[in-house]
Design an enzyme around this catalytic site. Structure first.
Site, PDB file in Angstrom:
ATOM      1  N   ASP A 204       0.854  -1.193   0.000  1.00 40.16           N
ATOM      2  CA  ASP A 204       0.000   0.000   0.000  1.00 40.16           C
ATOM      3  C   ASP A 204       0.891   1.246   0.000  1.00 40.16           C
ATOM      4  O   ASP A 204       1.607   1.483   0.967  1.00 40.16           O
ATOM      5  CB  ASP A 204      -0.878  -0.039   1.247  1.00 40.16           C
ATOM      6  CG  ASP A 204      -1.838   1.120   1.339  1.00 40.16           C
ATOM      7  OD1 ASP A 204      -1.880   1.944   0.409  1.00 40.16           O
ATOM      8  OD2 ASP A 204      -2.560   1.213   2.357  1.00 40.16           O
ATOM      9  N   HIS A 284     -11.929   6.396   2.234  1.00 37.78           N
ATOM     10  CA  HIS A 284     -11.926   7.777   2.708  1.00 37.78           C
ATOM     11  C   HIS A 284     -11.809   8.729   1.529  1.00 37.78           C
ATOM     12  O   HIS A 284     -11.361   8.350   0.449  1.00 37.78           O
ATOM     13  CB  HIS A 284     -10.740   8.007   3.656  1.00 37.78           C
ATOM     14  CG  HIS A 284      -9.434   7.512   3.107  1.00 37.78           C
ATOM     15  ND1 HIS A 284      -8.578   8.304   2.380  1.00 37.78           N
ATOM     16  CD2 HIS A 284      -8.861   6.272   3.140  1.00 37.78           C
ATOM     17  CE1 HIS A 284      -7.523   7.582   2.009  1.00 37.78           C
ATOM     18  NE2 HIS A 284      -7.667   6.339   2.452  1.00 37.78           N
ATOM     19  N   HIS A 292      -6.640  12.038   4.333  1.00 35.48           N
ATOM     20  CA  HIS A 292      -7.990  11.884   4.883  1.00 35.48           C
ATOM     21  C   HIS A 292      -8.685  13.237   4.901  1.00 35.48           C
ATOM     22  O   HIS A 292      -8.318  14.116   5.664  1.00 35.48           O
ATOM     23  CB  HIS A 292      -7.940  11.336   6.314  1.00 35.48           C
ATOM     24  CG  HIS A 292      -7.549   9.907   6.399  1.00 35.48           C
ATOM     25  ND1 HIS A 292      -7.122   9.317   7.566  1.00 35.48           N
ATOM     26  CD2 HIS A 292      -7.510   8.934   5.459  1.00 35.48           C
ATOM     27  CE1 HIS A 292      -6.837   8.041   7.335  1.00 35.48           C
ATOM     28  NE2 HIS A 292      -7.067   7.801   6.069  1.00 35.48           N
ATOM     29  N   GLU A 317     -11.274   1.432  -0.690  1.00 37.96           N
ATOM     30  CA  GLU A 317     -10.438   0.306  -0.274  1.00 37.96           C
ATOM     31  C   GLU A 317     -11.238  -0.630   0.607  1.00 37.96           C
ATOM     32  O   GLU A 317     -12.104  -0.203   1.378  1.00 37.96           O
ATOM     33  CB  GLU A 317      -9.202   0.793   0.486  1.00 37.96           C
ATOM     34  CG  GLU A 317      -9.495   1.614   1.711  1.00 37.96           C
ATOM     35  CD  GLU A 317      -8.228   2.074   2.397  1.00 37.96           C
ATOM     36  OE1 GLU A 317      -7.241   1.321   2.375  1.00 37.96           O
ATOM     37  OE2 GLU A 317      -8.227   3.189   2.949  1.00 37.96           O
TER      38      GLU A 317
END
Length: 431
Positions: A204, A284, A292, A317
């Site tokens: 990631d 998000h 975020h 995700e």
């Protein structure tokens, strides 16, 4: 990608110590950039005097090197980067595809789209190299640094000069979370953990240009026993991407994701295990220079009536687990970020003041990890860093783990809710 934790408590656990192994062989073939034709046959002038050897970053390169070192700006000299997957809106928003007003708004976002598409192309080229080159026997540090070196080279921002990383480069530290650890694990200095054949590793990382963060993740396994776990999470993420759109309620996305994910089971050690959504992890929204933005995209059904809106960017995700489907803070923290609304409070620890100045100049509100501070030459900074965290200026993001002995998987895409279409900007041939 950064996972959003709704709630959670501390738990004690460790990633198993792994045996030392030799570094995996890297694939040395050159790879053409996505959607571009490579000039393989070009003409060559005959000269007796040999030219000096040029490395992969030489100007005029038409294909990517392995490991990736050619800036994508050199591969797309006119600055026209491939679009992601463009999906027309449905139902009451179908008019957007042909609306002249919406097309005009779309054209006004040209710089925004260029920055996002450039970052997405960097992500694709680096991750596809990583998928070919990562092998059991490599240390997590080797893997993380290989990815990060590629991102910095391809964005053209090494991040060593003051302020350079704020212009472009890593938008989120390389997470290499293994097995029961679902997110936010990257090796700190001295980490000797070695990837093993039986591991399930979530890869990631984020890429940014001018604060436009492309957040995308995938899962790597080396044993077919985990295929159904990976398939479940990939299906769930694609379901979330498909359901997302302007005016769509978060609760509807979560319900669709959960239905897709939990229709799978996986057999491990002769035991059939249901694949569960990790219910306290979410997607998000992303805003410029902030991973975020404030909105969460659930992966289980709920009552959130918040809607997605035109012009927003989201990281869709999903996380699946063979364990409890719930994560808690665990292990040593590596990920941090300065809060956008950080309070202006007096810092009595001198090292904290110096560190805050460096963080502000080199990362701003972009996430970073401890290795990035090491790379900038900081030493003995933990006291100051912990003081910034306790003062509410910097947020710490500990690793998030399910029960020991379980296996977790993740896939993630960044989507742009453009006025005319939904663009899955991080989509590639791989996922």
């Amino acid at each position: 990608m950064a996972a959003v934790l709704q709630d959670g408590a501390s738990a004690a656990n460790e990633i198993s110590q792994m045996r030392d192994g030799s570094e995996g062989d890297q694939d040395d073939e050159e790879v053409a950039p996505r959607d571009e034709k490579s000039n393989i046959a070009g003409t060559k002038k005959k000269k007796r005097k040999p030219k000096k050897k040029k490395n992969a970053s030489t100007k005029g390169a038409t294909v990517q090197s392995s490991p990736p070192r050619v800036p994508v700006a050199s591969l797309f000299a006119e600055g026209h980067y491939p679009a992601g997957e463009e999906v027309e809106y449905r139902n009451e928003n179908a008019f957007r595809t042909t609306s002249e007003e919406k097309r005009h708004l779309d054209r006004m976002n040209e710089d925004f789209l260029t920055e996002y598409r450039q970052g997405a192309e960097v992500h694709r080229q680096v991750r596809q190299w990583a998928q070919r080159s990562i092998k059991p026997g490599q240390t997590l540090t080797e893997i993380a640094e290989g990815i990060e070196d590629g991102v910095r080279a391809l964005t053209g921002h090494q991040g060593l000069d003051e302020g350079d990383n704020i212009k472009g480069g890593m938008g989120f530290p390389t997470g290499l979370s293994i097995n029961h650890c679902a997110a936010h694990y990257t090796p700190n200095a001295g980490n000797k953990v070695v990837l093993q054949k039986e591991d399930v590793m979530k890869v990631d990382f984020g890429v940014h240009l001018n604060g436009r963060i492309v957040d995308s993740a995938f899962t790597m396994t080396f044993d077919p026993v985990y295929d159904n776990l990976v398939a479940a999470v990939k299906d769930a993420t694609n379901t979330g991407v498909r359901e997302a759109g302007i005016d769509v309620r978060m609760s509807d996305i979560g319900a669709a994701v959960q239905e897709a994910m939990e229709s799978y089971e996986v057999e491990i050690g002769g035991k059939a295990l249901p694949v569960k959504c990790i219910r306290n992890l979410n997607g998000h929204d992303i805003i410029q220079y902030s991973i975020h933005g404030g909105k969460s995209v659930p992966i289980v059904k709920g009552k959130d009536q918040t809607k997605m809106e035109e012009g927003e960017t989201f990281a869709i995700e999903t996380f699946g687990s063979t364990g409890n489907g719930y994560v808690r803070d665990d292990m040593e923290t590596s990920h941090y970020a300065k809060k956008p609304d950080a309070p202006n409070v007096p810092l009595r620890v001198s090292s904290a003041r110096l560190l805050l100045s460096s963080i502000s100049k080199n990362f701003g509100t972009l996430p970073f990890c401890r290795r990035y501070l090491d790379r900038l030459g900081h030493e003995k900074y933990l006291l100051g860093l912990n003081n910034l965290v306790s003062s509410g200026i910097v947020e710490a993001y500990p690793p998030l783990c399910d029960v020991k002995g379980s296996f977790t998987a993740q896939f993630e895409h960044t989507i742009l809710l453009r006025p005319t279409v939904k663009e899955v900007v991080s989509r590639g041939d791989d996922y």
